[in-house]
Design a protein around this motif. Structure first.
Motif, mmCIF file in Angstrom:
data_model
loop_
_atom_site.group_PDB
_atom_site.id
_atom_site.type_symbol
_atom_site.label_atom_id
_atom_site.label_comp_id
_atom_site.label_asym_id
_atom_site.label_seq_id
_atom_site.Cartn_x
_atom_site.Cartn_y
_atom_site.Cartn_z
ATOM 1 N N LYS A 1 36.566 -37.897 -8.908
ATOM 2 C CA LYS A 1 37.043 -37.030 -7.844
ATOM 3 C C LYS A 1 38.533 -37.271 -7.619
ATOM 4 O O LYS A 1 38.995 -38.408 -7.623
ATOM 5 N N ARG B 1 38.674 -28.301 0.910
ATOM 6 C CA ARG B 1 38.856 -27.857 -0.486
ATOM 7 C C ARG B 1 38.626 -26.348 -0.622
ATOM 8 O O ARG B 1 39.253 -25.683 -1.430
ATOM 9 N N TYR C 1 41.706 -37.075 -5.046
ATOM 10 C CA TYR C 1 42.030 -37.032 -3.623
ATOM 11 C C TYR C 1 43.443 -36.492 -3.480
ATOM 12 O O TYR C 1 44.372 -37.020 -4.090
ATOM 13 N N TYR C 2 43.593 -35.426 -2.707
ATOM 14 C CA TYR C 2 44.887 -34.796 -2.512
ATOM 15 C C TYR C 2 45.529 -35.327 -1.241
ATOM 16 O O TYR C 2 44.909 -35.325 -0.179
ATOM 17 N N ILE D 1 43.187 -39.054 3.388
ATOM 18 C CA ILE D 1 42.180 -39.571 2.464
ATOM 19 C C ILE D 1 40.769 -39.384 2.996
ATOM 20 O O ILE D 1 39.828 -39.331 2.247
ATOM 21 N N ILE E 1 44.468 -40.429 -6.749
ATOM 22 C CA ILE E 1 45.274 -39.672 -5.792
ATOM 23 C C ILE E 1 46.256 -38.767 -6.527
ATOM 24 O O ILE E 1 46.898 -39.187 -7.488
ATOM 25 N N THR F 1 37.390 -37.663 4.434
ATOM 26 C CA THR F 1 36.752 -36.415 4.041
ATOM 27 C C THR F 1 36.088 -35.713 5.208
ATOM 28 O O THR F 1 35.555 -34.629 5.063
ATOM 29 N N SER G 1 40.373 -32.277 6.729
ATOM 30 C CA SER G 1 41.029 -32.890 5.583
ATOM 31 C C SER G 1 40.854 -32.008 4.357
ATOM 32 O O SER G 1 39.774 -31.460 4.121
ATOM 33 N N LYS H 1 40.505 -45.766 -5.077
ATOM 34 C CA LYS H 1 40.941 -44.381 -4.883
ATOM 35 C C LYS H 1 42.393 -44.160 -5.276
ATOM 36 O O LYS H 1 42.793 -43.039 -5.575
ATOM 37 N N ASN I 1 40.431 -33.044 1.614
ATOM 38 C CA ASN I 1 39.477 -33.745 0.765
ATOM 39 C C ASN I 1 38.030 -33.559 1.202
ATOM 40 O O ASN I 1 37.130 -34.108 0.593
ATOM 41 N N SER I 2 37.806 -32.795 2.259
ATOM 42 C CA SER I 2 36.446 -32.463 2.689
ATOM 43 C C SER I 2 36.010 -31.191 1.971
ATOM 44 O O SER I 2 36.844 -30.438 1.459
#
Length: 171
Positions: free
Chosen positions: A4, A133, A6-7, A116, A76, A118, A126, A72, A128-129
């Motif tokens: 995965k 997304r 992470y942005y 970071i 990133i 979610t 976020s 993580k 990242n959730s």
């Protein structure tokens, strides 16, 4: 299996590094005080098993969080604002309609953040959730689907809100 991504934006990445630093400092402090506490525990038999269990749990909690954040780091990707007003961007305040499988609709106003975590709340989501997304870089006015566990939902991006539309924060 693909890892995965992470942005994070630059501010989110700096916050991420601060979280790692804070955990490392907490771990140093924990190790420095642990031997003193362990001696005290041995002197007080009544509290020894409960207190020592608490120390072990605390150490495990710190180490697990630190390990997770360090892992993580390799996943990133730093992103910055794209500046297209017709699409959702980091920091945008949005008016949304969340459409659930039960045909319930929830309206919400939120801000898209690059953190970071979610999870999301009414105030911030976020990237990242799953919802974040589904929102990022999408066209304002569109309807998009996303999935949380087994539940599939849709989100209608009604409009971008001006920064002065942001709710007043309570102190």
């Amino acid at each position: 299996m693909k890892e995965k991504i992470y942005y994070l934006d630059t501010a989110g990445y700096n916050d991420y590094l601060k979280r790692i630093g804070a955990l490392e400092e907490e771990l140093k402090h924990f190790f420095a005080t642990r031997s003193i506490e362990a001696k005290e525990i041995l002197l007080e038999e009544y509290y020894s098993s409960a207190t020592s269990s608490d120390l072990v749990r605390r150490e495990k909690f710190i180490l697990d969080n630190l390990q997770d954040l360090r892992k993580k780091r390799e996943q990133i990707e730093i992103i910055e604002k794209h500046g297209d007003d017709t699409r959702v961007d980091i920091g945008d305040r949005l008016s949304l309609e969340i459409m659930f499988p039960s045909h319930d609709v929830e309206e919400m106003e939120t801000e898209l953040t690059a953190t970071i975590g979610t999870s999301h709340s009414k105030d911030k989501v976020s990237i990242n959730s799953p919802l974040g997304r589904a929102l990022y870089n999408q066209v304002i006015g569109g309807i998009y689907t996303y999935q949380v566990g087994e539940r599939k939902m849709s989100v209608h991006i009604k409009q971008k809100l001006l920064t002065e539309d942001k709710p007043v924060e309570r102190k």
